[in-house]
Structure formats: structure tokens, C-alpha cells
Design an enzyme around this catalytic site. Structure first.
Site, PDB file in Angstrom:
ATOM      1  N   LYS A 192       0.849  -1.188   0.000  1.00 12.15           N
ATOM      2  CA  LYS A 192       0.000   0.000   0.000  1.00 12.15           C
ATOM      3  C   LYS A 192       0.886   1.240   0.000  1.00 12.15           C
ATOM      4  O   LYS A 192       1.509   1.576   1.005  1.00 12.15           O
ATOM      5  CB  LYS A 192      -0.944   0.053   1.213  1.00 12.15           C
ATOM      6  CG  LYS A 192      -2.064   1.093   0.994  1.00 12.15           C
ATOM      7  CD  LYS A 192      -2.524   1.767   2.264  1.00 12.15           C
ATOM      8  CE  LYS A 192      -1.668   2.926   2.700  1.00 12.15           C
ATOM      9  NZ  LYS A 192      -1.788   4.151   1.853  1.00 12.15           N
ATOM     10  N   CYS A 301      14.223  11.018   5.925  1.00  7.19           N
ATOM     11  CA  CYS A 301      14.254  10.649   7.334  1.00  7.19           C
ATOM     12  C   CYS A 301      15.638  10.803   7.943  1.00  7.19           C
ATOM     13  O   CYS A 301      15.775  11.013   9.140  1.00  7.19           O
ATOM     14  CB  CYS A 301      13.747   9.221   7.513  1.00  7.19           C
ATOM     15  SG  CYS A 301      14.632   8.010   6.521  1.00  7.19           S
TER      16      CYS A 301
END
Length: 517
Positions: A192, A301
């Protein structure tokens, strides 16, 4: 930000007409399908927030179909030999390389990332598949662990169907980073992607299908986290979930998977320090500091979003950062000269912009940037906050944009205290020419990955992941197999040991080893 005609624009226009005009569908059990509900949602271009593509909106029914397809395919895929999985993954890598320009252009169009970085991201996607392709034949290998009277040996076996939920920053590369080791291990996948950047996931599914990956081994379901994502993390046929994204979302996924005792792997947020001592090579440190916060729009990140600078060089060094920040080229992400493109989505744009007011309210100085660029789209100026303290929100919260907070420190102990005084612990960067201090500081720094006198330079066999609120588990090398596989021990008796006898009229002699477990 004037768009001049270049090959990237021409290809983007062509792809809009040929690839995006029909919309994005799910890929379930080897078939391209619409949502069972028929519902869709719109994705938009971050350049001007205009309509980009219509996307199938998955729900519980679509996830259930995908999970069942992955479950059924797993029964055969787990038996496929490592050599065949290696061949398949190398074929996927070949096709990624052949379509690298298409991937890069669509990724820039979808995310706002500068094309100069997306070309490298597509190439890294192929490298990820090749790296794990070559490890597939040995993925199930274990150890020989002999003991008196026994031959013990361990093997690794794929855990089963896994859910992969990927973020909106560099989504293609990060999808390969999760999916490649899962396939190499013998797992099947339900993927997903983030709803803000769904385009390149479709390309990856197409490529894997063209490479001959068996039907159901990889499944793609688009949708929102609160519906499709939640259904995936709760589904009983999904044995593990690998997620990259915000720390808060990771907490939700852990709760959602608790009832089915799901294994989780999280790469979450960061507020990574880069520590610059006064004995460092300041020219190289400057290049690394600027690159690690302003490249990829600051939406990474591992960005070094806090720079801790020794007080004797603080004013000079931050002035040099500010000068470089002002000269960074902000504009059209498809322009090869662009260094910073638009932020991915208006909601994220508003979040980043809100920190400019917070900085002023908290008493920091905006030494560079702190403004919107243009009248449309999600463009912001590369920004530097100076005169900051570590207790400010600009030093504690993950902004996830081209925004750097500069904090002075006095000595090594002060620097280590400041570096560790956040809830995150993903990465850290250290600049010093004192070898002993480099080792000592690295050992004390609360982070999963540390680079000394370097920006983030990834070596694929090494572990990738964070501590504290930055994640659970490690990617990279065989560390990924520890997540996607179960380890089984098999003990074979050599017939020389004696089993304690019960029911023979005398107290049994039982050894400590026989009562363990």
C-alpha cells in the site's frame, strides 16, 4: 520558476497522456482491477496543486482480495529455489534500469522532488533488487550447532504474506528497499503506497509483472491509511508489516496488529544531529551539512535537521550555511538545474510554513529563508534558524522540509547531551579530526546509524534503522531476512544420550537441560 521546454517536460506531457489519463488501478492476483466499491480519489501535482491522476480507492474488500491472493501464491512461491528467485529479481532490476528515465520523471511529477535526485533514486532501486537477488540462494541458510549427543542445525523459512506500507518521499526507491528482500526471502507482498504519491508504485508493479513474477506474489492496493492501511495491518493472513513513515502512524500500526500478533518493522521519524567541532575540516563539513538538509527538499528521514556547532566557530559557520542556503536553486522539479522543488502536498506545505512563525515566537532568528516562493504550488525557501536552543519546538519536532536549526555547544559533553536530548534516534553525523573523540562520541550517541566526517553514504550490507522513537528493527544485508523469515532449529539425536525414565518404580534422574522450556 519559468518552465522551459526540455526533454523532461516533453516526456512528462507524454506520460500524462499515455500513462496517467486512464487513472491508477490496483494490481491483485496478477490482474489490474478497480476498487470493489468503484470509489476513487485524486492525486495532484505539487508544482501547482493541479489534478494529476485519478486513483482507485481501496478498502477492506480490496485488501482482503489482495491478502488472499498473496496467501494462495505463497504456497508455491515459498518453494521456488533461491537460484530462480535470483534470476527473477535480476530481471526486475534490468527492467528498472531500462525505464529509469520514465520512473524519474513520474517521480518528480508526483512528489516534487528534483529530477537530478530521482535519476539516482531509480538507479538505487535497481541496485536494491540486484543486492537481494544475489542473496536469495543463501536466504534459508542457517548454522550447524553441534552438542553432545546431538546434531543441531538451523534453517530460515519465509514468514508468509507481508504488508509493505511506503511513504511519499522517494517512494519508488523505498518501495524496492522493502519489497526486494521480502521476495528474495520467499515471502509474498501486499503493497500500500502513500496516497500523496501513488504513481511510481504502479510502475514497479508493471515491471515485476513483465519480469514474470508469478501472479499474486506481489499485489498493489491504493488507498488511505485509515481504511486500506488499517485493514492491511489488521488482516489475519498478513504475518508482518514493514512500514516507513511518521512515528505516530507507527504507534497506530503496532496497536492495530496486536490482535493478530503481527511482526512489525518500523523506520520512523528523526531529528538527526550533525555535530561540528572546531577541529573539523569545515569546508567539507559545510558541504555535507548543506547537502543533508536541503537535498530531496529536506523530506528525508536521515536529514541532518539540527546542526550543533562548537561556539567558537558558530557565527562564522552558520553565516556560511546561510549564504549557501540563499543560493540554492528552487523551482521546477523537472529542470535539471533545480536543487529544491515543491513540497509534496499542501497539508505538508502548511506544516513546514508554520515553523517559521514558531521560530520567531520562540526567539530564534531566521538567518535565511523562512518564506514561500511564488504564488502557487508548495515551494518554500531553504531556511536556517540560528540562535536556537534545544528545548525549542524547532529543535525537537520533525519538520521534514528544507529547514535547519543551528544550536551552539561548548564542549564534547555539552554536544553529546544536546545530540541525545530528543525523542528520536535514527541517524547522527559527526565532524572532527580527533580520532579518539570520534569513536568515543559515536559510542555515546543515541542513534542507529552514525557517519563520521561524511554525509549519509549507504553501504547496502550494513544495518539501517533507528532507536528510541525512530523505529524497530533493521534493514540491509541479512538483517532484512531476520524480519521476513522465521528461524527454525532442528535437533537430531545421535542415539547416545539417555532419556529419563518415568513410571519404573524409582525416582528418575533428570538433567537440567531436560526441564528447560
Amino acid at each position: 520558476m519559468t518552465q522551459t521546454l526540455n526533454p523532461n517536460h516533453a516526456l512528462a506531457a507524454q506520460l500524462r497522456d499515455t500513462r496517467l489519463s486512464a487513472g491508477l488501478r490496483h494490481f491483485i492476483g496478477g490482474q489490474w482491477v478497480d476498487s470493489a466499491s468503484g470509489e476513487t480519489f485524486e492525486a495532484h501535482s505539487p508544482v501547482d496543486n493541479s489534478f494529476l491522476v485519478q486513483v482507485a480507492r481501496g478498502d477492506d474488500t480490496d485488501i482482503d482480495r489482495a491478502a488472499q491472493a498473496a496467501h494462495d501464491a505463497f504456497q508455491n512461491w515459498k518453494e521456488v529455489g533461491g537460484a530462480e528467485r535470483r534470476r527473477m529479481l535480476h530481471r526486475i532490476a534490468d527492467l528498472i534500469e531500462q525505464r529509469a528515465q520514465e520512473i524519474a520523471v513520474l517521480e518528480s511529477l508526483d512528489t516534487g522532488q528534483a529530477i537530478r535526485f530521482m535519476k539516482s533514486a531509480a538507479t538505487r532501486g535497481a541496485e536494491n533488487f540486484r543486492f537481494y537477488a544475489d542473496r536469495a540462494p543463501a536466504a534459508q541458510d542457517g548454522q550447524s550447532l553441534p552438542a553432545p549427543g546431538f546434531l543441531n542445525y538451523s534453517i530460515r523459512q519465509p514468514i508468509g504474506p507481508v504488508g509493505v506500507i511506503t511513504p511519499w518521499n522517494t517512494p519508488f526507491m523505498l518501495s524496492t528497499w522493502k519489497i526486494a528482500p521480502a521476495l528474495a526471502a520467499g515471502c509474498t507482498v501486499v503493497h500500500k503506497p502513500a496516497e500523496w504519491s501513488p504513481v511510481s508504485a504502479t510502475l514497479l508493479a508493471e515491471i515485476m509483472d513483465e519480469a514474470g513474477l508469478p501472479k499474486g506474489v506481489h499485489n498493489l492496493v491504493h488507498g488511505f491509511g485509515e481504511s486500506a492501511g488499517r485493514s492491511l495491518t489488521e488482516h489475519p493472513l498478513i504475518k508482518a508489516v514493514a512500514f516507513v513513515g511518521e512515528t505516530t502512524t507507527g504507534s497506530h500500526i503496532m496497536r492495530q496488529g496486536a490482535d493478530t500478533l503481527k511482526r512489525v518493522h518500523f523506520e520512523l521519524g528523526g531529528k538527526n544531529p550533525v555535530v561540528v567541532f572546531d577541529d573539523a575540516d569545515l569546508d567539507k563539513a559545510l558541504d555535507a551539512v548543506v547537502f543533508m538538509i536541503y537535498s530531496l527538499n529536506g523530506e528525508r528521514c536521515t536529514s541532518s535537521s539540527r546542526v550543533l556547532v562548537q561556539e567558537g566557530i558558530y557565527d562564522e559557520f552558520t553565516a556560511r550555511i546561510a549564504e549557501r542556503a540563499r543560493n540554492i536553486r528552487v523551482g521546477d522539479p523537472l529542470d535539471p538545474d533545480t536543487e529544491v522543488g515543491p513540497l509534496v502536498h499542501p497539508r505538508h506545505f502548511d506544516k513546514v510554513m508554520s515553523y517559521f512563525d514558531k521560530a520567531r515566537e520562540e526567539g530564534a532568528t531566521i538567518a535565511a529563508g523562512g518564506e514561500r516562493v511564488g504564488e502557487q504550488g508548495n515551494f518554500v525557501t531553504p531556511t536556517l534558524f540560528t540562535g536556537a536552543r534545544n528545548d525549542m519546538s524547532i529543535a525537537q519536532e520533525e519538520i521534514f522540509g528544507p529547514v535547519l536549526t543551528a544550536i551552539p555547544f561548548t564542549d564534547e559533553a555539552d554536544a553529546l547531551r544536546l545530540a541525545n536530548d530528543v525523542k528520536y534516534g535514527l541517524a547522527g553525523y559527526l565532524w572532527t579530526n580527533d580520532l579518539t573523540r570520534a569513536h568515543r562520541f559515536a559510542h555515546g550517541l543515541e542513534a542507529g546509524m552514525i557517519w563520521v566526517n561524511s554525509e549519509n553514504v549507504r553501504h547496502l550490507p550494513t544495518p539501517f534503522g533507528g532507536v528510541k522513537n525512530s523505529g524497530i528493527g533493521r534493514d540491509g544485508g541479512d538483517y532484512s531476512f531476520e524480519f521476513y523469515m522465521e528461524t527454525k532449529n532442528i535437533a537430531i539425536s545421535l542415539g547416545t544420550h539417555k532419556t529419563a525414565r518415568l513410571g519404573v518404580g524409582q525416582p528418575p534422574k533428570v538433567t537440567p537441560k531436560e526441564v528447560e522450556g
